[in-house]
Design an enzyme around this catalytic site. Structure first.
Site, PDB file in Angstrom:
ATOM      1  N   LYS A 226      -8.859 -13.168  15.848  1.00 55.44           N
ATOM      2  CA  LYS A 226      -9.235 -12.598  14.549  1.00 55.44           C
ATOM      3  C   LYS A 226      -9.784 -13.668  13.617  1.00 55.44           C
ATOM      4  CE  LYS A 226      -6.667 -12.557  11.091  1.00 55.44           C
ATOM      5  NZ  LYS A 226      -5.577 -12.449  10.086  1.00 55.44           N
ATOM      6  N   CYS A 296      -4.730   3.389   2.472  1.00 54.46           N
ATOM      7  CA  CYS A 296      -4.174   3.640   3.814  1.00 54.46           C
ATOM      8  C   CYS A 296      -3.188   2.549   4.180  1.00 54.46           C
ATOM      9  CB  CYS A 296      -5.313   3.731   4.828  1.00 54.46           C
ATOM     10  SG  CYS A 296      -4.827   4.461   6.408  1.00 54.46           S
ATOM     11  N   CYS A 303      -2.163   9.324   1.037  1.00 60.38           N
ATOM     12  CA  CYS A 303      -3.048  10.227   1.781  1.00 60.38           C
ATOM     13  C   CYS A 303      -3.813  11.168   0.866  1.00 60.38           C
ATOM     14  CB  CYS A 303      -2.245  11.021   2.799  1.00 60.38           C
ATOM     15  SG  CYS A 303      -1.472   9.975   4.069  1.00 60.38           S
ATOM     16  N   CYS A 306      -6.967   9.514  -0.182  1.00 59.66           N
ATOM     17  CA  CYS A 306      -7.809   8.985   0.896  1.00 59.66           C
ATOM     18  C   CYS A 306      -9.152   9.708   0.928  1.00 59.66           C
ATOM     19  CB  CYS A 306      -7.116   9.138   2.229  1.00 59.66           C
ATOM     20  SG  CYS A 306      -8.079   8.510   3.626  1.00 59.66           S
TER      21      CYS A 306
END
Length: 311
Positions: A226, A296, A303, A306
């Protein structure tokens, strides 16, 4: 299909009179690998060359054959967009619609990654070489740490080290002093050793700059895939892969963009790269990291707020 092993010159052929076809095949393979073309592309193109009617002959001069090999290798290294046609199908037909909604949301909702993320922190340094080093140190300190804490540690290092955050200053700084500067980041003692050793490597092996390739970055202590891919993005503006952190891992699974079996960051990266256009590999990380920091979330996701809760 010929494989890289079968195309690599063996000790038996080196220094002896090999067939013209074999000799040019070896040169062609070496040219492709020197240009960092993928192994699968190398095998495909070299095999196609051997099967075509334009095989090299012994009457062709070495200079002419070499120039044709270089031209063929350069032509085969196509823009990333050309490779997209070879990618597999996306796991969801509406993935691009979902991504557009996320982009629209992120364009008007700022997240910590936008202001104190590793790339934003590197922009505080004007010198290009030191900017790259700053981005590397920021990434190495950022694992399991909030962006705000990472930013505080990087800025403290810049203020406390003689001459600022440079490879020489960091490599020569007493470890106790580095500890004081990075004490609030996760695993700070281990990371202090890592960044000090990385600074020494940059100074001794890269003339004070940071490594230019993913394998070289991965050779540094404490640098994983990463960090390596994100360093290539931020420091070199070179997209070699998707940087998958905890936010990207979590959100791509929630969106159904990767199979459930892809539980690790690397498995998730490979799955995403198998279908996502390469032109999106760089921006997908800050887009999803920002969404993960604000909406999130891993614990207590919002939610109702979102932008893609209906997909």
């Amino acid at each position: 299909m010929l494989t890289p092993r079968s195309l690599t010159p063996s000790r038996k052929t080196v220094g002896r009179s090999a067939s013209p076809t074999r000799h040019c095949t070896d040169l062609l393979y070496q040219s492709f690998t020197s240009l960092d073309i993928s192994r699968s592309t190398t095998c495909t193109v070299v095999s196609a060359a051997l099967l075509s009617g334009n095989r090299p002959t012994s009457s062709r001069s070495g200079a002419s054959a070499a120039s044709e090999i270089e031209a063929a290798a350069a032509a085969a290294k196509k823009p990333a967009e050309d490779d997209d046609a070879l990618r597999g199908p996306a796991p969801r037909d509406d993935w691009d619609v979902v991504l557009d909604r996320i982009k629209e949301y992120r364009a008007i909702h700022q997240a910590p990654v936008d202001t104190v993320g590793c790339e934003a922190l590197s922009e505080e340094e004007k010198d290009p070489k030191l900017r790259r080093f700053r981005s590397l140190v920021s990434l190495m300190l950022s694992a399991q740490t909030k962006d705000e804490i990472t930013a505080e540690a990087v800025r403290t290092l810049s203020q406390r080290l003689p001459g600022g955050l440079t490879p020489r200053a960091l490599s020569e700084a007493p470890l106790d002093m580095i500890h004081e500067c990075v004490r609030r980041v996760g695993f700070w003692q281990r990371k202090a050793n890592y960044i000090k050793e990385a600074a020494r490597t940059c100074l001794e092996q890269y003339e004070g700059d940071i490594p230019r390739t993913v394998p070289q970055l991965l050779a540094l202590p404490g640098v994983g895939p990463k960090m390596a891919y994100l360093a290539m993005h931020a420091a070199w503006q070179d997209t070699q892969g998707i940087g998958v952190d905890t936010h990207v891992l979590r959100i791509t699974h929630r969106l159904g963009w990767v199979p459930e079996a892809a539980k690790s960051a690397e498995a998730t990266r490979h799955s995403l790269e198998s279908w996502m256009p390469k032109s999106l590999w760089r921006e997908i990380n800050p887009l999803l990291v920002g969404l993960g920091q604000t909406v999130c979330r891993g614990v207590g996701p919002k939610c109702a707020e979102c932008p893609v809760n209906r997909y």
